[in-house]
Write a protein that holds these residues in place. Structure first.
Motif, PDB file in Angstrom:
ATOM      1  N   SER A  86       0.858  -1.191   0.000  1.00 15.29           N
ATOM      2  CA  SER A  86       0.000   0.000   0.000  1.00 15.29           C
ATOM      3  C   SER A  86       0.886   1.230   0.000  1.00 15.29           C
ATOM      4  O   SER A  86       1.735   1.401   0.881  1.00 15.29           O
ATOM      5  N   GLU A  87       0.682   2.085  -1.004  1.00 13.47           N
ATOM      6  CA  GLU A  87       1.467   3.314  -1.135  1.00 13.47           C
ATOM      7  C   GLU A  87       0.587   4.516  -0.807  1.00 13.47           C
ATOM      8  O   GLU A  87      -0.578   4.574  -1.211  1.00 13.47           O
ATOM      9  N   PHE A  88       1.166   5.466  -0.068  1.00 10.49           N
ATOM     10  CA  PHE A  88       0.419   6.649   0.350  1.00 10.49           C
ATOM     11  C   PHE A  88       1.192   7.906  -0.056  1.00 10.49           C
ATOM     12  O   PHE A  88       2.376   8.037   0.237  1.00 10.49           O
ATOM     13  N   GLU A  89       0.492   8.818  -0.731  1.00  8.44           N
ATOM     14  CA  GLU A  89       1.130  10.063  -1.139  1.00  8.44           C
ATOM     15  C   GLU A  89       0.060  11.134  -1.342  1.00  8.44           C
ATOM     16  O   GLU A  89      -0.905  10.924  -2.083  1.00  8.44           O
ATOM     17  N   ASN A  90       0.251  12.266  -0.662  1.00 10.62           N
ATOM     18  CA  ASN A  90      -0.657  13.419  -0.803  1.00 10.62           C
ATOM     19  C   ASN A  90      -2.129  13.038  -0.634  1.00 10.62           C
ATOM     20  O   ASN A  90      -2.984  13.337  -1.463  1.00 10.62           O
ATOM     21  N   ASN A  91      -2.398  12.331   0.445  1.00 10.10           N
ATOM     22  CA  ASN A  91      -3.761  11.900   0.783  1.00 10.10           C
ATOM     23  C   ASN A  91      -4.362  10.918  -0.223  1.00 10.10           C
ATOM     24  O   ASN A  91      -5.561  10.631  -0.180  1.00 10.10           O
ATOM     25  N   ASN A  92      -3.532  10.413  -1.130  1.00 12.05           N
ATOM     26  CA  ASN A  92      -3.977   9.384  -2.060  1.00 12.05           C
ATOM     27  C   ASN A  92      -3.308   8.066  -1.702  1.00 12.05           C
ATOM     28  O   ASN A  92      -2.200   8.045  -1.147  1.00 12.05           O
ATOM     29  N   SER A  93      -3.983   6.980  -2.023  1.00 13.81           N
ATOM     30  CA  SER A  93      -3.403   5.670  -1.734  1.00 13.81           C
ATOM     31  C   SER A  93      -3.553   4.762  -2.946  1.00 13.81           C
ATOM     32  O   SER A  93      -4.462   4.919  -3.759  1.00 13.81           O
ATOM     33  N   LYS A  94      -2.613   3.818  -3.053  1.00 14.15           N
ATOM     34  CA  LYS A  94      -2.633   2.846  -4.143  1.00 14.15           C
ATOM     35  C   LYS A  94      -2.237   1.502  -3.562  1.00 14.15           C
ATOM     36  O   LYS A  94      -1.238   1.393  -2.840  1.00 14.15           O
ATOM     37  N   LYS A  95      -3.030   0.490  -3.856  1.00 13.43           N
ATOM     38  CA  LYS A  95      -2.788  -0.816  -3.253  1.00 13.43           C
ATOM     39  C   LYS A  95      -2.572  -1.857  -4.348  1.00 13.43           C
ATOM     40  O   LYS A  95      -3.316  -1.914  -5.328  1.00 13.43           O
ATOM     41  N   ASP A 109       4.843   0.703  -7.398  1.00 15.62           N
ATOM     42  CA  ASP A 109       4.252   0.475  -8.723  1.00 15.62           C
ATOM     43  C   ASP A 109       4.191  -0.992  -9.124  1.00 15.62           C
ATOM     44  O   ASP A 109       4.471  -1.366 -10.263  1.00 15.62           O
TER      45      ASP A 109
END
Length: 463
Positions: free
Chosen positions: A197-206, A312
């Motif tokens: 799980s990646e978190f950046e600028n209040n966005n997340s990507k799993k 990624d």
């Protein structure tokens, strides 16, 4: 025989006995010490290293069959380093110098050997015996160091010995030296699921990668998104072998005013009935990350470059092959353009029947197995070089208006799964071919190693 000769003979006998007994005594002490070190190391349950640089000793304890660092950090210890310590001490072959009780007679004190209350110490606590090695200074020839060995026998005097300088490696060691340098305990063969799980600028990507029933891997729970197994295995091996750079105590984090508010990435690994969670925190203006592992209170440090390995995954591990299923399971291949349609059907007896159809006629014939197998292998060499973003995708109806030549491949397998691809001859870069992947409605650039797949001759596969 004269009295003088008798006196000289007796003097030599006494001197010889004195030398023999002295040598025998020292040899016995040496052998006894060697045995005691071996006996203590065989039953050792705790290792403690005290240094003047730290107020808190480094302590390693045996818990069941495992060794654990318990101070100043809590972490699993590396068994190989424990074995290395045993080897260093058992084969140290110390040379006896002097009994501590005899120092006054020589007009010496412990500090003459570099030993005082601030000296580094290695303490071994066994089930029946304790040994303590106090580190002194180098010998005059600088080939060895002086050490004080205590606890050989209860009530016995301590002794000064000369020992190899390799023992300094142990005395000067840090917690990282003793720690198991990796941070994932589940072995590669035991992993069933990985979640990044990646978190950046209040966005997340799993990215969720799971082992499926056929022991393959899928990404984000989609059977249509199979994983590039070789690349995934290589990356997992990098993560499993990635070594920590050091530990940082909570007091140091507070002192340096480092904020561990939100992680920039979390790694979840599940397998063999266990799960492990590691959180990675960014530290401004530093090229390292602070990490916390669930179940451990000790923060550890890794190089920031690990983010290149962990980020990624959805794009990185998506299989680059278009045709991924077992090619022995193919039951039909349909090749078509706007001018013809060629169907290759496999019969029960593994023969191939071919129907060629155009606007004017239908021609049927028996196919050559070798030619068709080579054709299939060429298809399986096709790779996705770049998946285009959604805004770059052009609907198939519009693509057909813009391009004159298109080539369609439809493979059907025995389990009735299909793979449908339209390859378009356009001005794509680097001789890549733009294509429509109908199974997931994506546009991609393909590399096609063999141009023979575009051979449209009627009897290409004729036996």
């Amino acid at each position: 025989m004269s009295k003088l000769k008798i006196f000289l003979l007796l003097s030599n006998i006494v001197l010889g006995c004195f030398i023999y007994l002295t040598y025998k005594s020292e040899t016995t002490n040496f052998n006894d010490l060697d045995s005691l070190i071996m006996e203590t190391m065989r039953t050792v349950e705790e290792i403690e290293i005290k240094s003047e640089e730290s107020n808190e000793s480094l302590r390693i304890q045996k818990k069941g069959e495992e060794w654990m660092l318990v101070s100043p950090v809590i972490w699993k210890a590396e068994t190989l380093m424990i074995s290395d310590l045993k080897t260093k001490l058992v084969h140290s072959d110390p040379v006896f110098v002097i009994d501590e009780s005899e120092l006054n007679e020589r007009g010496e004190i412990l500090s003459d050997y570099g030993i005082d209350e601030n000296s580094k110490e290695i303490r071994l606590k066994g089930s029946d015996r304790n040994l303590r090695f106090t580190i002194g200074k180098e010998t005059r020839d600088k080939t060895k160091i002086f050490i004080r060995i205590s606890g050989v026998d209860e009530g016995a005097n301590d002794g000064i010995w000369k020992a190899p300088k390799s023992i300094l490696t142990v005395a000067n060691s840090s917690p990282v030296y003793w720690s198991e340098g990796t941070f994932i305990d589940i072995p590669l063969y035991g992993i069933d699921e990985i979640v990044v799980s990646e978190f950046e600028n209040n966005n997340s990507k799993k990215s969720v990668i799971m082992k499926n029933n056929s022991q393959g891997w899928t990404i984000n729970k989609s059977e249509n998104k199979s994983v590039n197994y070789e690349q995934l295995t290589t990356t997992l091996n990098k993560i499993l072998s990635y070594r920590i750079d050091g530990f940082i105590e909570n007091s140091e984090i507070k002192k340096r005013k480092i904020k561990l508010d939100e992680p920039i990435l979390t790694l979840f690994v599940n397998g063999l009935g266990n799960s492990e969670v590691i959180r990675f925190y960014e530290v401004k203006n530093h090229e390292f990350l602070i990490c916390l592992k669930k179940g451990y209170d000790t923060p550890f440090i890794v190089e920031k470059e690990i983010l290149d390995i962990l980020s990624d995954w959805d794009e990185k591990f998506r299989s680059k092959r278009i045709f991924k299923h077992n090619f022995f399971g193919i039951k039909e291949i349909v090749v078509s353009t706007d001018k013809f349609k060629k169907s290759l059907k496999k019969s029960i007896d593994e023969n191939w029947n071919i129907d060629y159809k155009n606007d004017n006629s239908i021609i049927s014939y028996l196919g050559d197995r070798n030619e068709i197998n080579n054709f299939i292998l060429d298809l399986y060499d096709i790779r996705i070089e770049q998946l285009l973003d959604s805004e770059e995708n052009t609907p198939l109806t519009e693509v057909r208006k813009l391009n004159e030549k298109e080539f369609n491949l439809l493979l059907t397998y025995e389990n009735n799964q299909t793979i449908d691809v339209t390859i378009i001859e356009d001005n794509s870069p680097n001789n890549y071919y733009k294509s429509i992947l109908h199974d997931n409605d994506r546009t991609a650039y393909l590399s096609i190693p063999s141009m023979s797949i575009f051979d449209t001759s009627i009897f290409k596969f004729k036996e």
